[in-house]
Design a protein around this motif. Structure first.
Motif, PDB file in Angstrom:
ATOM      1  N   GLY A 574       0.810  -1.209   0.000  1.00 24.79           N
ATOM      2  CA  GLY A 574       0.000   0.000   0.000  1.00 24.79           C
ATOM      3  C   GLY A 574       0.845   1.262   0.000  1.00 24.79           C
ATOM      4  N   PRO A 575       0.214   2.409   0.139  1.00 20.60           N
ATOM      5  CA  PRO A 575       0.921   3.690   0.008  1.00 20.60           C
ATOM      6  C   PRO A 575       2.025   3.917   1.040  1.00 20.60           C
ATOM      7  CG  PRO A 575      -1.351   4.009   0.780  1.00 20.60           C
ATOM      8  CD  PRO A 575      -1.243   2.599   0.324  1.00 20.60           C
ATOM      9  N   ALA A 577       3.837   1.580   2.498  1.00 23.14           N
ATOM     10  CA  ALA A 577       4.938   0.697   2.091  1.00 23.14           C
ATOM     11  C   ALA A 577       5.757   1.357   0.981  1.00 23.14           C
ATOM     12  CB  ALA A 577       4.400  -0.649   1.634  1.00 23.14           C
ATOM     13  N   GLU A 578       5.078   1.961   0.028  1.00 26.79           N
ATOM     14  CA  GLU A 578       5.782   2.641  -1.062  1.00 26.79           C
ATOM     15  C   GLU A 578       6.562   3.853  -0.542  1.00 26.79           C
ATOM     16  OE1 GLU A 578       2.848   3.589  -3.970  1.00 26.79           O
ATOM     17  OE2 GLU A 578       2.236   1.499  -4.272  1.00 26.79           O
ATOM     18  N   PHE A 579       5.967   4.570   0.391  1.00 25.34           N
ATOM     19  CA  PHE A 579       6.643   5.731   0.991  1.00 25.34           C
ATOM     20  C   PHE A 579       7.929   5.303   1.704  1.00 25.34           C
ATOM     21  CE2 PHE A 579       7.183   8.254   4.929  1.00 25.34           C
ATOM     22  CZ  PHE A 579       7.480   9.490   4.373  1.00 25.34           C
ATOM     23  N   ILE A 580       7.836   4.229   2.481  1.00 22.19           N
ATOM     24  CA  ILE A 580       9.005   3.738   3.211  1.00 22.19           C
ATOM     25  C   ILE A 580      10.086   3.280   2.237  1.00 22.19           C
ATOM     26  CG2 ILE A 580       9.822   1.914   4.769  1.00 22.19           C
ATOM     27  CD1 ILE A 580       7.062   2.067   6.139  1.00 22.19           C
ATOM     28  N   GLN A 581       9.678   2.590   1.174  1.00 26.86           N
ATOM     29  CA  GLN A 581      10.640   2.156   0.166  1.00 26.86           C
ATOM     30  C   GLN A 581      11.362   3.348  -0.444  1.00 26.86           C
ATOM     31  OE1 GLN A 581      11.473  -0.887  -0.959  1.00 26.86           O
ATOM     32  NE2 GLN A 581       9.821  -2.312  -0.512  1.00 26.86           N
ATOM     33  N   ASP A 582      10.612   4.413  -0.743  1.00 26.12           N
ATOM     34  CA  ASP A 582      11.215   5.614  -1.333  1.00 26.12           C
ATOM     35  C   ASP A 582      12.240   6.245  -0.395  1.00 26.12           C
ATOM     36  OD1 ASP A 582       9.708   5.300  -3.607  1.00 26.12           O
ATOM     37  OD2 ASP A 582       8.162   6.765  -3.033  1.00 26.12           O
ATOM     38  N   VAL A 583      11.900   6.303   0.891  1.00 30.50           N
ATOM     39  CA  VAL A 583      12.813   6.913   1.862  1.00 30.50           C
ATOM     40  C   VAL A 583      14.130   6.155   1.917  1.00 30.50           C
ATOM     41  CG1 VAL A 583      13.208   7.364   4.320  1.00 30.50           C
ATOM     42  CG2 VAL A 583      10.990   7.929   3.285  1.00 30.50           C
ATOM     43  N   PHE A 584      14.056   4.818   2.004  1.00 32.32           N
ATOM     44  CA  PHE A 584      15.273   4.031   2.213  1.00 32.32           C
ATOM     45  C   PHE A 584      16.006   3.671   0.921  1.00 32.32           C
ATOM     46  CE2 PHE A 584      13.116   3.085   6.306  1.00 32.32           C
ATOM     47  CZ  PHE A 584      14.125   3.537   7.138  1.00 32.32           C
ATOM     48  N   SER A 585      15.359   3.875  -0.216  1.00 27.62           N
ATOM     49  CA  SER A 585      16.043   3.588  -1.477  1.00 27.62           C
ATOM     50  C   SER A 585      16.755   4.816  -2.031  1.00 27.62           C
ATOM     51  CB  SER A 585      15.044   3.063  -2.524  1.00 27.62           C
ATOM     52  OG  SER A 585      14.070   4.057  -2.829  1.00 27.62           O
ATOM     53  N   SER A 586      16.603   5.956  -1.350  1.00 26.73           N
ATOM     54  CA  SER A 586      17.256   7.175  -1.819  1.00 26.73           C
ATOM     55  C   SER A 586      18.777   7.034  -1.712  1.00 26.73           C
ATOM     56  CB  SER A 586      16.786   8.378  -1.006  1.00 26.73           C
ATOM     57  OG  SER A 586      17.280   8.305   0.319  1.00 26.73           O
ATOM     58  N   GLN A 587      19.488   7.785  -2.546  1.00 24.50           N
ATOM     59  CA  GLN A 587      20.951   7.729  -2.533  1.00 24.50           C
ATOM     60  C   GLN A 587      21.500   8.159  -1.174  1.00 24.50           C
ATOM     61  OE1 GLN A 587      22.771  10.001  -5.636  1.00 24.50           O
ATOM     62  NE2 GLN A 587      24.857   9.371  -5.134  1.00 24.50           N
ATOM     63  N   ARG A 588      20.857   9.175  -0.574  1.00 23.23           N
ATOM     64  CA  ARG A 588      21.315   9.653   0.730  1.00 23.23           C
ATOM     65  C   ARG A 588      21.230   8.549   1.789  1.00 23.23           C
ATOM     66  NH1 ARG A 588      18.486  15.665   1.060  1.00 23.23           N
ATOM     67  NH2 ARG A 588      20.134  16.818  -0.016  1.00 23.23           N
ATOM     68  N   ILE A 603      13.731  -3.701   2.954  1.00 24.46           N
ATOM     69  CA  ILE A 603      12.939  -3.076   4.003  1.00 24.46           C
ATOM     70  C   ILE A 603      11.472  -3.485   3.945  1.00 24.46           C
ATOM     71  CG2 ILE A 603      12.417  -0.949   2.712  1.00 24.46           C
ATOM     72  CD1 ILE A 603      13.316  -1.195   6.453  1.00 24.46           C
ATOM     73  N   GLY A 604      10.924  -3.692   2.762  1.00 24.85           N
ATOM     74  CA  GLY A 604       9.517  -4.066   2.638  1.00 24.85           C
ATOM     75  C   GLY A 604       9.251  -5.519   2.930  1.00 24.85           C
ATOM     76  N   ARG A 605      10.319  -6.303   3.038  1.00 24.89           N
ATOM     77  CA  ARG A 605      10.149  -7.749   3.261  1.00 24.89           C
ATOM     78  C   ARG A 605      10.704  -8.188   4.610  1.00 24.89           C
ATOM     79  NH1 ARG A 605      11.579  -7.052  -2.053  1.00 24.89           N
ATOM     80  NH2 ARG A 605      13.797  -7.438  -1.670  1.00 24.89           N
TER      81      ARG A 605
END
Length: 630
Positions: A574-575, A577-588, A603-605
């Motif tokens: 859901g949304p 989960a996607e938000f968390i993925q975006d945060v932790f997949s960032s280059q920073r 992180i999602g698994r």
């Protein structure tokens, strides 16, 4: 309730940059006081104030100063016993020009200096200065309800109610305190005066700091709990005293010139505050409760409704959504200044935002768990103590506070904590009290598998147990329950109150906590432990005095929730989960080096990661992005 800030130094060190900075510092805290602002300037002194008008709306403006402008004060909070103090000061010949608690505090400080602290009943953080001598005094309330941060930079003492305001000063930089990272990963809060920012400190609860224009002294404590037990007190007299103090504290904190309401979770503490408050008001009190209905176990609104019906309150439900989480998250981290505690801050923020549309002051039940012994981990600790005593025939507290026979009826409370019990009993069984309670509060093992090698090395370098031990064993008591509650009062509670302050002030709402009255804490500290934690029953004493004040089903609850959030469920799909993925997949995030690359990629698994651990990871990363990267 307000935002305060200031810059103090010898006159030649104060320049045009400081005058500009004080305005920017105030603007950074506009949310704390949108009703007015003021600046006081004197040689070597700049004081700023943003006001949320609650008492004497017309005349309580700040900074407030004496008629001759010798003494000046900026003050955040409320002095609940200000009318009684005012009467005493009037009898001594002092003439008042307002009806505000600020002027009462000013006159009391002029008359008695730091000795005035012993007479205050309230939540407060203030800075008081004698402009003739340059001597000043800053102090924070007994439990840390109101914040006070400061930095010593280039011969200047710079302070503010929020760290974000300090960072507006050009000579203060946002840098990471590495030891603070170690403490956060261990406890999800910081011990002592440290913050996550290097060179920025917090004044601890029940502490004051004095200084002159040339610099500050070391902070000192002005109040502490005395756990000397009163063995002579009868249960009946104790119940009468406690009932009287609870009622008086709520009554004092209902003093307001603006509309007020209550938080009402359906738990014992907020139910008690709401029920007692309702008895003093002519109209039904407005109460606000949050809930999540997507999944089982995240909604206790039925209990809140029962309390509302019982005492005639008007209870309104707020159900935050996944969209709200995504919308609010960055703002919450920004408002917190530094991440603390668990995901309950999100629904607290949402409930506060809705409440602020109807009231300007709100009363809550914060502090009841720490004062009266309400956490399930206290029962876990005593279950082990009872087993230890039965097996080894030990009596560490002088006599058995809790026997196996007496504790059994209260063990169903631990049904939802079986995973914690499994973790707790993996190692170190029957060790000393301090080592076992450290294991109950240490969150690092739950998250270690997610950390990078560099972060694990940092944790190895940082040894939190020694600082933990000094606090845990610092109280004048051999009682396990007193040691545990005292540690939480000094560490966890200020972290929870940081959340309480920020989520309410973010929406210009004044939050009051009647259970955190020093008179109540002092009385309970003197109660024989066997009476306070009878048979391992959490909040045994409080439940006894509330028998006729709240519904019986609230008293009998064994499903303690603490505002749970379905973050673990949301993180799977859901949304959110996607938000968390975006945060932790960032280059920073990937280059940060705090968490391992495998943890960030999966992180999602990470099905074994609970909401608390995931929240800790998410908050720490977003804090870096908001405050450090930018």
């Amino acid at each position: 309730m307000c935002g305060i800030c200031g810059i103090v130094a010898v006159p030649e060190k104060i320049g045009i940059n400081d005058s500009s900075a004080i305005e920017k510092m105030m603007q950074a805290m506009f949310h704390r006081g949108p009703d007015g602002k003021g600046v006081f300037r004197s040689d070597g002194i700049l004081l700023g104030h943003q006001r949320l008008a609650v008492i004497d709306i017309e005349h309580g403006k700040q900074p407030m100063y004496s008629a001759d402008k010798r003494f000046a004060l900026v003050f955040n909070g409320e002095i609940y016993n200000y009318l009684e103090l005012r009467q005493s000061l009037t009898q001594s010949g002092i003439v008042f020009s307002t009806f505000s608690d600020t002027e009462v505090l000013l006159q009391l400080l002029i008359k008695e200096g730091k000795h005035a602290l012993n007479k205050l009943n309230g939540m407060f953080a203030f800075f008081f200065v004698d402009t003739f001598t340059g001597k000043w005094l800053a102090a924070r309330d007994h439990f840390g309800v109101k914040p006070f941060y400061y930095a010593n930079v280039n011969g200047k003492f710079i302070f503010a109610s929020e760290i974000k305001a300090l960072l507006k000063h050009p000579e203060i930089q946002a840098e990471v305190n590495q030891q603070g990272i170690g403490q956060y990963l261990t406890f999800q809060f910081l011990l002592g005066q440290q913050t996550l920012f290097a060179n920025i400190n917090k004044l601890e609860p029940a502490h004051f700091i004095e200084g002159e224009l040339s610099g500050a002294q070391v902070p000192a404590r002005y109040w502490d709990l005395d756990f000397t037990v009163n063995e002579q007190v009868s249960e009946q007299l104790l119940h009468e005293k406690l009932t009287s103090l609870l009622e008086d504290s709520v009554k004092l904190q209902l003093r307001s010139d603006v509309p007020l309401g209550t938080y009402l979770s359906g738990g014992l503490d907020s139910s008690a505050v709401t029920a007692i408050a309702a008895g003093y008001l002519d109209a039904p009190i407005k109460s606000f409760t949050g809930k999540f209905t997507e999944y089982h176990g995240f909604d206790e609104s039925e209990y809140a409704d029962d309390v509302a019906r019982y005492c005639g309150a008007n209870c309104q439900h707020i159900e935050p959504s996944q969209k709200d989480f995504i919308t609010d998250f960055n703002q919450i981290i920004y408002m917190l200044d530094e991440p603390v505690a668990g995901p309950g801050v999100f629904p607290q923020y949402r409930v506060s935002a809705e409440a602020a549309k109807q009231v300007k002051v709100i009363l809550g039940g914060q502090g009841g768990d720490e004062i009266f012994g309400g956490y399930a981990r206290y029962l876990v600790g005593y279950l082990e103590q009872a087993l230890k005593g039965a097996i080894f025939e030990t009596q560490e507290e002088g006599k058995h506070l809790v026997s196996l026979e007496s504790i059994v009826p209260n063990l169903p409370l631990l049904k939802q904590y079986v995973p914690m019990l499994n973790q707790f009993w993996k190692e170190g069984l029957f060790e000393s009290m301090d080592k076992r309670y450290f294991r109950l509060t240490n969150r690092a093992p739950d998250i270690q598998s997610l950390l990078s090698n560099d972060t694990l090395a940092l944790l190895d370098q940082y040894h939190p147990f020694s600082q933990f031990e000094s606090i845990f064993n610092g109280a004048n008591t051999h009682s396990y329950i007193n040691k545990m509650t005292n540690f939480d009062l000094q560490t966890l509670l200020p972290a929870l109150l940081q959340v309480e302050d920020r989520v309410s002030m973010a929406v210009s709402l004044e939050s009051r906590v009647p259970l955190l009255d020093k008179r109540i804490a002092e009385l309970v500290a003197s109660v024989p432990p066997g009476m306070k934690f009878k048979g391992g029953k959490t909040k045994a004493l409080l439940k006894e005095v509330l028998k006729n004040k709240v519904p019986q089903n609230v008293l009998a609850r064994k499903d303690k929730m603490g505002f749970p959030v379905p973050l673990a469920q949301w993180s799977l799909q859901g949304p959110v989960a996607e938000f968390i993925q975006d945060v932790f997949s960032s280059q920073r995030a990937r280059q940060r080096g705090i968490f391992s690359q495998s943890a960030l990629q999966n992180i999602g698994r990470l099905g074994g990661v609970g909401a608390r651990q995931l929240w800790g990871m998410l908050c720490l990363e977003m804090w870096h992005q908001i405050y450090i990267d930018s």
